[in-house]
Design an enzyme around this catalytic site. Structure first.
Site, mmCIF file in Angstrom:
data_model
loop_
_atom_site.group_PDB
_atom_site.id
_atom_site.type_symbol
_atom_site.label_atom_id
_atom_site.label_comp_id
_atom_site.label_asym_id
_atom_site.label_seq_id
_atom_site.Cartn_x
_atom_site.Cartn_y
_atom_site.Cartn_z
ATOM 1 N N CYS A 81 18.504 -28.264 -4.194
ATOM 2 C CA CYS A 81 19.835 -27.917 -4.588
ATOM 3 C C CYS A 81 20.429 -29.461 -5.190
ATOM 4 O O CYS A 81 21.417 -29.611 -5.995
ATOM 5 C CB CYS A 81 20.804 -27.824 -3.334
ATOM 6 S SG CYS A 81 20.224 -26.065 -2.853
ATOM 7 N N HIS A 133 28.035 -30.092 -5.788
ATOM 8 C CA HIS A 133 27.287 -28.991 -5.487
ATOM 9 C C HIS A 133 27.817 -27.758 -4.587
ATOM 10 O O HIS A 133 28.785 -28.198 -3.963
ATOM 11 C CB HIS A 133 26.063 -29.413 -4.602
ATOM 12 C CG HIS A 133 25.047 -28.327 -4.301
ATOM 13 N ND1 HIS A 133 24.731 -27.383 -5.033
ATOM 14 C CD2 HIS A 133 24.731 -28.054 -3.123
ATOM 15 C CE1 HIS A 133 24.073 -26.381 -4.326
ATOM 16 N NE2 HIS A 133 23.881 -27.034 -3.128
ATOM 17 N N ASN A 165 25.680 -20.217 -3.795
ATOM 18 C CA ASN A 165 25.031 -21.363 -4.020
ATOM 19 C C ASN A 165 23.973 -21.137 -4.961
ATOM 20 O O ASN A 165 23.220 -20.293 -4.639
ATOM 21 C CB ASN A 165 24.611 -21.853 -2.425
ATOM 22 C CG ASN A 165 23.695 -23.117 -2.696
ATOM 23 O OD1 ASN A 165 23.031 -23.508 -3.848
ATOM 24 N ND2 ASN A 165 23.362 -23.656 -1.454
HETATM 25 O O1 UT7 Z 1 22.531 -26.052 -0.770
HETATM 26 C C1 UT7 Z 1 21.783 -26.643 0.142
HETATM 27 C C2 UT7 Z 1 22.418 -27.142 1.173
HETATM 28 N N1 UT7 Z 1 22.759 -25.994 2.105
HETATM 29 C C3 UT7 Z 1 24.033 -26.044 2.605
HETATM 30 O O2 UT7 Z 1 24.875 -26.811 2.411
HETATM 31 C C4 UT7 Z 1 24.311 -25.186 3.732
HETATM 32 C C5 UT7 Z 1 25.158 -25.675 5.065
HETATM 33 N N2 UT7 Z 1 25.484 -24.976 5.952
HETATM 34 C C6 UT7 Z 1 26.263 -23.887 5.725
HETATM 35 O O3 UT7 Z 1 27.016 -23.662 4.949
HETATM 36 C C7 UT7 Z 1 26.852 -23.239 7.085
HETATM 37 O O4 UT7 Z 1 26.164 -23.856 8.256
HETATM 38 C C8 UT7 Z 1 26.734 -21.740 7.247
HETATM 39 C C9 UT7 Z 1 27.563 -20.982 6.034
HETATM 40 C C10 UT7 Z 1 25.091 -21.521 6.863
HETATM 41 C C11 UT7 Z 1 26.989 -21.083 8.575
HETATM 42 O O5 UT7 Z 1 27.910 -21.505 9.117
HETATM 43 P P1 UT7 Z 1 28.323 -22.107 10.472
HETATM 44 O O6 UT7 Z 1 29.684 -22.196 10.570
HETATM 45 O O7 UT7 Z 1 27.444 -23.372 10.587
HETATM 46 O O8 UT7 Z 1 27.790 -20.749 11.381
HETATM 47 P P2 UT7 Z 1 26.452 -20.973 12.207
HETATM 48 O O9 UT7 Z 1 25.211 -21.438 11.664
HETATM 49 O O10 UT7 Z 1 26.892 -22.171 13.387
HETATM 50 O O11 UT7 Z 1 26.488 -19.763 13.174
HETATM 51 C C12 UT7 Z 1 27.827 -19.163 13.680
HETATM 52 C C13 UT7 Z 1 27.452 -17.929 14.385
HETATM 53 C C14 UT7 Z 1 26.418 -17.697 14.525
HETATM 54 O O12 UT7 Z 1 26.540 -16.514 15.847
HETATM 55 P P3 UT7 Z 1 26.554 -16.850 17.309
HETATM 56 O O13 UT7 Z 1 25.073 -17.615 17.815
HETATM 57 O O14 UT7 Z 1 27.626 -17.910 17.324
HETATM 58 O O15 UT7 Z 1 26.747 -15.783 18.067
HETATM 59 C C15 UT7 Z 1 25.780 -16.912 13.859
HETATM 60 O O16 UT7 Z 1 24.632 -15.850 14.189
HETATM 61 O O17 UT7 Z 1 27.904 -16.910 12.966
HETATM 62 C C16 UT7 Z 1 26.723 -16.135 12.994
HETATM 63 N N3 UT7 Z 1 26.151 -15.829 11.654
HETATM 64 C C17 UT7 Z 1 27.007 -14.825 10.905
HETATM 65 N N4 UT7 Z 1 27.698 -14.032 11.398
HETATM 66 C C18 UT7 Z 1 28.125 -12.870 10.416
HETATM 67 C C19 UT7 Z 1 25.359 -16.533 10.735
HETATM 68 N N5 UT7 Z 1 25.361 -15.896 9.567
HETATM 69 C C20 UT7 Z 1 26.273 -14.945 9.541
HETATM 70 C C21 UT7 Z 1 26.700 -13.674 8.662
HETATM 71 N N6 UT7 Z 1 27.467 -12.915 9.133
HETATM 72 N N7 UT7 Z 1 26.299 -13.652 7.349
#
Ligand code: UT7
Length: 324
Positions: free
Chosen positions: A114, A251, A281
């Site tokens: 990225c 980005h 992304n």
């Molecule tokens: O370009 C390269 C660099 N990449 C990035 O910059 C991505 C960086 N990370 C992110 O953008 C975020 O961490 C995400 C968007 C991937 C995730 O958001 P988050 O607020 O960090 O959520 P999380 O991973 O802590 O997950 C929170 C909850 C979890 O459920 P539990 O364990 O709390 O029950 C996940 O399983 O959200 C759940 N979850 C979803 N729920 C509904 C994860 N993906 C989804 C989804 N729909 N698509």
């Protein structure tokens, strides 16, 4: 007197197919509401079956050349940033060279996931400053839809396909922060963080293309801190500060990362170009896409001070400060 690599043209291409968040509700335990509020993403483009990264790159390159008022014969070198090439080899860049009908110059790919566009632009700047090339086509092009695990809701809703391109050209300049062109760069990587974001396949490991794997939350924390640091460092090298910034063109991974980074830099969101809602992304394509859309929207104007910053798999991250 010095030479600066000045942006002479910009263009982009997005595949025709647009996929709204609601589409994912049919196959995954997810909602439009979750995707929108946690990422800012509303829709993304996916390449058609058989549509390749080089095809997207060629269209973006043609748009950038038209914007620059140049033909392929005017270009000395092509650098393509991609992690999703058509083939293991040849490079996407040489396929773009052939696709443009260019029989001179040289072309190669850069792979920093990225952050790839920031690395490729830095590379082009170095070639221009050293006299190896005077006009360089710098392209970010990706088809991340090809490496998605469609059962992993934590990743497959985040990414999209597309390409963006810049024509950069060496121009004599005074050597002050008021010059147009690239004023400073700042690059980093730290391979200890490999497991946070990677693809579980490759030529010399298991011989398959593989799927993207990410510990999103951990990447998120690295992103906000490292992006603000690298942007500050690049600005300092340029002899400038956050108050001089006209536009941050980040980005486009997650609106919350974009907002958090701007906040740490002390730059208000009115001075940030945001396209993540429409593109998702697009990895190395996201910054040139945002620059091209920003120009088309009338946001980017000649003389504006632009800070680009990106982070991705590796981890690899960096920033380029340039005057448009
Ligand atoms: O370009 C390269 C660099 N990449 C990035 O910059 C991505 C960086 N990370 C992110 O953008 C975020 O961490 C995400 C968007 C991937 C995730 O958001 P988050 O607020 O960090 O959520 P999380 O991973 O802590 O997950 C929170 C909850 C979890 O459920 P539990 O364990 O709390 O029950 C996940 O399983 O959200 C759940 N979850 C979803 N729920 C509904 C994860 N993906 C989804 C989804 N729909 N698509």
């Amino acid at each position: 007197m010095t030479i600066r690599a000045v942006v002479r043209g910009v263009g982009h291409y997005l595949p025709e197919r647009v996929v709204e968040n609601a589409e994912f509700e049919k196959t995954l335990d997810t909602t439009d509401e979750w995707i929108r509020t946690r990422t800012g993403i509303e829709r993304r483009h996916f390449a058609a079956e058989g549509e390749t990264t080089s095809q997207l790159a060629i269209k973006a390159a043609q748009a950038a050349l038209a914007d620059a008022g140049l033909t392929p014969d005017d270009i000395d070198a092509i650098v393509v940033a991609t992690s999703t090439p058509d083939f293991t080899f040849p490079s996407v860049a040489t396929m773009v060279q052939a696709g443009l009908g260019m029989t001179s110059g040289f072309a190669y790919d850069v792979q920093a996931v990225c952050a790839g566009f920031v690395f490729a632009l830095t590379n082009a700047n170095g070639m221009i400053l050293s006299g190896q090339a005077n006009r360089v086509l710098v392209i970010g092009a990706e088809t991340f839809s090809r490496i998605m695990d469609w059962t992993d809701r934590g990743t497959c809703v985040l990414f999209g396909d597309g390409a963006g391109a810049l024509v950069v050209e060496g121009v004599d300049a005074a050597g002050t922060p008021q010059d147009r062109g690239i004023l400073a760069v700042d690059l980093h990587s730290d391979g200890r963080f490999r497991d946070l974001l990677y693809v579980d396949g490759g030529v010399s490991s298991n011989g398959v293309a593989g799927h993207l794997r990410m510990q999103g939350n951990a990447v998120f924390k690295h992103a906000v801190q490292k992006l603000a640091e690298t942007a500050h460092a690049a600005l300092e090298k340029a002899g400038l500060g956050p108050e001089d910034v006209t536009w941050i063109v980040p980005h486009q991974a997650n609106l919350r990362i974009i907002t958090g980074t701007a906040g740490r830099m002390g730059v208000p969101m009115e001075r940030v170009i945001v396209t993540v809602q429409d593109h998702g992304n697009t990895s190395a394509a996201s910054i040139p896409l945002a620059l091209s859309v920003g120009k088309a929207r009338g946001q980017l104007k000649q003389g504006d001070l632009v800070v680009t910053e990106a982070i991705g798999g590796g981890l690899a991250w960096g920033s380029v400060v340039l005057r448009w």
